[in-house]
Enzyme design. Structure first.
Site, short mmCIF file in Angstrom:
data_model
loop_
_atom_site.label_atom_id
_atom_site.label_comp_id
_atom_site.label_asym_id
_atom_site.label_seq_id
_atom_site.Cartn_x
_atom_site.Cartn_y
_atom_site.Cartn_z
N LYS A 1 1.72 -10.02 -1.39
CA LYS A 1 2.33 -9.99 -2.73
C LYS A 1 1.32 -9.31 -3.69
O LYS A 1 1.68 -8.68 -4.69
CB LYS A 1 2.37 -11.48 -3.19
CG LYS A 1 3.47 -12.54 -2.55
CD LYS A 1 4.72 -11.80 -2.85
CE LYS A 1 5.78 -12.85 -2.29
NZ LYS A 1 7.13 -12.56 -2.52
N SER B 1 4.82 -13.29 -7.03
CA SER B 1 4.21 -14.40 -7.08
C SER B 1 2.74 -14.75 -7.62
O SER B 1 2.20 -13.63 -7.84
CB SER B 1 4.08 -15.04 -5.43
OG SER B 1 2.91 -16.05 -5.29
N ASP C 1 19.35 -7.89 6.28
CA ASP C 1 17.88 -8.08 6.76
C ASP C 1 17.23 -7.05 5.85
O ASP C 1 17.19 -5.67 6.38
CB ASP C 1 18.05 -7.75 8.28
CG ASP C 1 16.43 -7.82 8.73
OD1 ASP C 1 15.62 -7.90 8.05
OD2 ASP C 1 16.14 -8.02 10.18
N TYR D 1 0.36 -13.91 3.27
CA TYR D 1 1.42 -14.20 2.15
C TYR D 1 1.00 -13.52 0.80
O TYR D 1 1.40 -12.61 0.00
CB TYR D 1 1.83 -15.46 1.97
CG TYR D 1 2.88 -15.53 1.07
CD1 TYR D 1 4.17 -15.39 1.25
CD2 TYR D 1 2.42 -16.06 -0.61
CE1 TYR D 1 5.11 -15.65 0.23
CE2 TYR D 1 3.49 -16.38 -1.35
CZ TYR D 1 4.64 -16.13 -1.20
OH TYR D 1 5.59 -16.09 -2.10
#
Length: 269
Positions: A154, A137, A58, A150
């Protein structure tokens, strides 16, 4: 004969991580597949031969990172490359996404890789060499509605990666960051199911294997930063730093995304 290198790959039970692990193992490199889905990582490792192993990780847990590093060294005798690939997405308009999910995204996509980079760097520094690889990304340059947190994670991850790389430019440790475009993974399926995330389909998607090839090539040549696709990445970057133009184009981009999603769904039918 060149000595095999040892790679620890996060998020290796599926998607891009699994594709990277598979290609490296087939190239006779040592690979430790790390994933919160320990069963999935172990199942894949079992198909890749003696040069592959798996460990539960994790990435939000600093102690779990140390156990993964120790397991890698115990299994292969060394540790050369960390590929930070694991991440998650929570789709929806920002106002509708639970604050707990915003926090989870930042904890996983930012602090998870940060914890791994810092921990691995300390080991690499002691041994005098190593390579920290971040699978980021293209949303680190261009924020998209429907996956706002998100993109934020990034953006922050790219900034941290380069900030640390500059700090440690004389350390002998290499830093590489790769920015995939939309990639055919379970994450993209999740985005496809939410109409609020339709802009994720502005550009044609690529396979996880294509991204894996790009990442491995970037590692071999010790690239500083690689964008996918390279052609057109300048346009994405320019648009991302021009919020006025981005807002003006938003409706057009949304229409392009709807068209791209429809084509994806048609090809899958």
């Amino acid at each position: 004969m060149t000595q095999p290198r040892t790679y620890l790959i996060t998020g290796a039970a599926s998607g891009i991580g699994a594709a990277i692990a598979t290609k490296l193992a087939r190239a006779r490199q040592n690979v430790m597949l790390a994933d919160i889905n320990a069963e999935g990582a172990s199942a894949l490792a079992a198909t890749l031969g003696t040069r592959a192993s798996a460990v539960a990780l994790d990435i939000r847990d600093p102690a779990a990172w140390e156990r993964a590093f120790d397991a890698t060294v115990a299994r292969f005798g060394d540790f050369d490359v960390l590929i930070n690939n694991a991440g998650l997405v929570r789709t929806g308009l920002a106002k509708n996404v639970a604050i707990a999910d915003h926090q989870l995204t930042m904890d996983t996509n930012l602090m998870g890789p940060v914890t791994g980079m810092v921990g691995a760097f300390k080991r690499f520094e002691k041994q005098g060499a190593g390579h920290l690889v971040t699978v980021c990304s293209m949303t680190s340059f261009l924020p998209f509605p429907g996956v706002a947190i998100y993109g934020a994670s990034k953006h922050a991850l790219r900034a941290f990666h380069h900030g640390m790389a500059i700090e440690e430019r004389h350390s002998g440790v290499d830093f590489t960051i790769v920015h995939p475009t939309a990639t055919e993974t379970p994450m993209l399926d999740q985005e496809a199911a939410d109409p609020d995330a339709v802009m994720c389909f502005v550009a044609p998607s690529v396979s996880a294997e294509t991204v894996a090839d790009t990442v491995i090539k970037a590692i071999k040549r010790k690239a500083i930063e690689v964008c996918m696709p390279q052609a057109g990445s300048g346009t994405v970057k320019a648009l991302g730093v021009d919020p006025k133009k981005l807002r003006a184009y938003a409706d057009h981009l949304e229409a392009m995304g709807k068209d791209g999603l429809a084509k994806r769904q048609s090809s899958a039918a």
